[in-house]
Design an enzyme around this catalytic site. Structure first.
Site, PDB file in Angstrom:
ATOM      1  N   LYS B  82      12.721  50.014 -16.629  1.00  0.00           N
ATOM      2  CA  LYS B  82      12.890  48.673 -16.051  1.00  0.00           C
ATOM      3  C   LYS B  82      14.292  48.471 -15.492  1.00  0.00           C
ATOM      4  CE  LYS B  82       9.710  46.295 -19.248  1.00  0.00           C
ATOM      5  NZ  LYS B  82       8.601  45.847 -18.404  1.00  0.00           N
ATOM      6  N   GLY B 154       5.935  39.740 -24.802  1.00  0.00           N
ATOM      7  CA  GLY B 154       6.526  39.596 -26.128  1.00  0.00           C
ATOM      8  C   GLY B 154       5.913  38.499 -26.970  1.00  0.00           C
ATOM      9  N   GLY B 215       1.300  40.067 -23.283  1.00  0.00           N
ATOM     10  CA  GLY B 215       0.588  39.412 -24.366  1.00  0.00           C
ATOM     11  C   GLY B 215      -0.650  40.148 -24.848  1.00  0.00           C
TER      12      GLY B 215
END
Lengths: 201, 295
Positions: B82, B154, B215
């Site tokens: 990332k 998260g 999620g």
């Protein structure tokens, strides 16, 4: 004739599309009964470790291997080539392949994604060059006596790597014809590899 | 050899090879090995998984090159990493390390609140997050070769992933049903380039692979997202914040492949131990929601 595309992971849709363009009945296969129902198989591009892992988890590894050994025409692109190879270099520990093609393949031989490329390729039996797309592609490092090399690339003088091979009913390419609109390889598989086999067997 | 690297076909094609697979967040070589052995199609190397970024706060940045090198040396599957939104120098560093894909990610703290990275300028391909079709097409216009719906990273709460996938799918279906002379207004309204809007309207799908993220914590979550039109799944905190990561990882891989077979998903869901604890997205104050980052 019914052609299955092994649909555990990878670019299944592109192979189905290319086969449909060749006017052949093509279906995704991922269960033992589906694999028993097909006349020929295409193993798509994807992650060879993931595809092998899933085939073993869902108990279709042995049925596929058995059908390949019994002469079912099979074409593999990229990960599919690795899965058809008898010997694999730079494999993960314990990585299994269906085998059948008497070749030694090196995984990710051309390098990582930043080294992925496309180029015009001369292919045995095709009159015009074909645009070939190589993505973290393998190459064929060594071939057995019964294996015909259909195309090679030449990174430098006196160096060549086979990237398309055929041995009887088995066809494999390092590159992805399914990512272009050129379906001559699929057509070759259907019209030459599959037809010849069904005539004799 | 007259080869050309970094073409659109090579970049987008790489994402095609990941379809039907699970990409897992990992923070070290051991986790990467567990992910590869479980059947992951790629790993995302990052310093902290989103759940920890959320818990610890502070500025979140690109990972240490040493850590990325170690993971690259450990696994043979593709390694992604990332970069912060707009941080083109982090992206150059990651490209020089030979990562296979860069995620210009809202999970890290943005470096530029106006511009995203000009992704055409790179040989390495990029994946970007999107909450709707307009955002997805703006990223593609900047050179993204793959899109993932954002969800809310998260949390272990799949609801935002569902919202974003339904939104993108719904907007694609709406475009497909429009008259050609209505597409100009549609492009204006979704703040997306007309050419891309027209392409989506004609083909009925995004011009690049669409994964889902944010999620997803269980095999059933992964399978549902595949039903909603995802080509594959990113799982961040959901695996290594759970009780038995190796088992959960393998179970999510199975459920993603057999997303249309409830029996397989039931079997995969048995005895996985504790899922990540999770946070309801509704309990997170809006300024702390990661999906709001990016524009």
């Amino acid at each position: 004739m019914k052609v299955g595309v092994l649909a555990l992971q990878g670019d299944v849709r592109e192979h189905l599309f290319a086969l449909n363009e060749c006017e052949v009945n093509a279906i995704p296969v991922r269960r033992a009964a589906e694999i028993a129902s097909i006349d020929a198989l295409v193993i798509p591009g994807g992650e060879s470790t993931t595809i092998a892992h899933l085939a073993q988890t869902f108990d279709i590894f042995d049925p596929i291997q058995e059908r390949i050994q019994n002469g079912m025409p099979t074409y593999g692109s990229c990960a599919g080539m690795i899965l058809l190879a008898d010997r694999v270099l730079d494999a993960t520990q314990g990585q299994k392949t269906f085998g059948g093609l008497d070749i030694t393949v090196r995984r990710n031989a051309f390098g990582r994604q930043v080294d992925s490329f496309e180029l015009d390729l001369n292919m045995e039996g095709l009159h015009e060059m074909m645009r070939a797309v190589f993505i973290r592609a393998p190459w064929v490092e060594q071939v057995g006596s019964g294996v015909e090399i259909l195309a090679s690339v030449f990174p430098s003088e006196n160096v060549s790597h086979a990237v398309a091979v055929r041995q009887g009913a088995l066809l494999a390419t390092s590159f992805h014809p399914e990512l272009t609109s050129d379906n001559r390889i699929h057509r070759y598989f259907i019209e030459e590899v599959c037809k010849e086999i069904s005539k004799f067997g | 050899m007259s080869e050309v690297k970094g073409t659109g076909r090579v970049k987008r094609g790489m994402a095609e090879m990941l379809k039907g697979g699970v990409i897992m967040d990992v923070v070290n070589a051991e986790q990467a090995k567990i992910a590869e052995d479980a059947g992951a199609v790629a790993v995302m190397a990052l310093e902290r998984v989103p759940a920890d970024i959320r818990a610890e706060g502070g500025v979140s940045r690109m990972s240490d090159p040493d850590m990325i090198e170690k993971i690259k040396a450990t696994v043979s599957i593709p390694v992604m990493a990332k970069a912060r939104i707009g941080h083109f120098t982090e992206a150059r560093v990651l490209e020089s390390l030979g990562v296979d894909y860069i995620d210009e990610s809202e999970v890290l703290t943005p470096a530029d609140y106006a511009n995203h990275i000009d992704k055409w300028d790179f040989t390495v391909p990029f994946v970007c997050g999107a909450t709707n079709l307009g955002e997805a097409l703006r990223r593609i216009n900047e050179g993204a070769a793959m899109i993932r719906s954002k969800g809310e990273a998260g949390t272990g709460d799949v609801s935002n992933a569902v919202t974003h996938m339904r939104k993108i799918g719904g907007e694609i279906r709406r475009l497909s049903s429009m008259r050609e002379d209505e597409l100009y207004l549609a492009a204006k309204e979704m703040q997306a380039p007309y050419e891309l809007v027209k392409e989506v309207a004609q083909s009925g799908k995004l011009p690049v692979v669409l994964f889902t993220a944010g999620g997803i914590a269980t095999p059933a979550d992964a399978a549902m997202m595949m039903h909603l039109g995802a080509d594959g799944v990113f799982i961040g905190s959901g695996i290594f914040k759970s009780g038995d990561p190796a088992r959960r990882a393998a179970a999510c891989v199975k459920a993603t492949t057999f997303f249309d077979d409830a029996k397989v998903i039931a079997d995969a869901s048995r005895g996985l131990g504790d899922a990540m604890v999770g946070i309801n997205v509704a309990d997170i104050p809006v300024p702390h929601r990661l999906a709001e980052r990016g524009w």
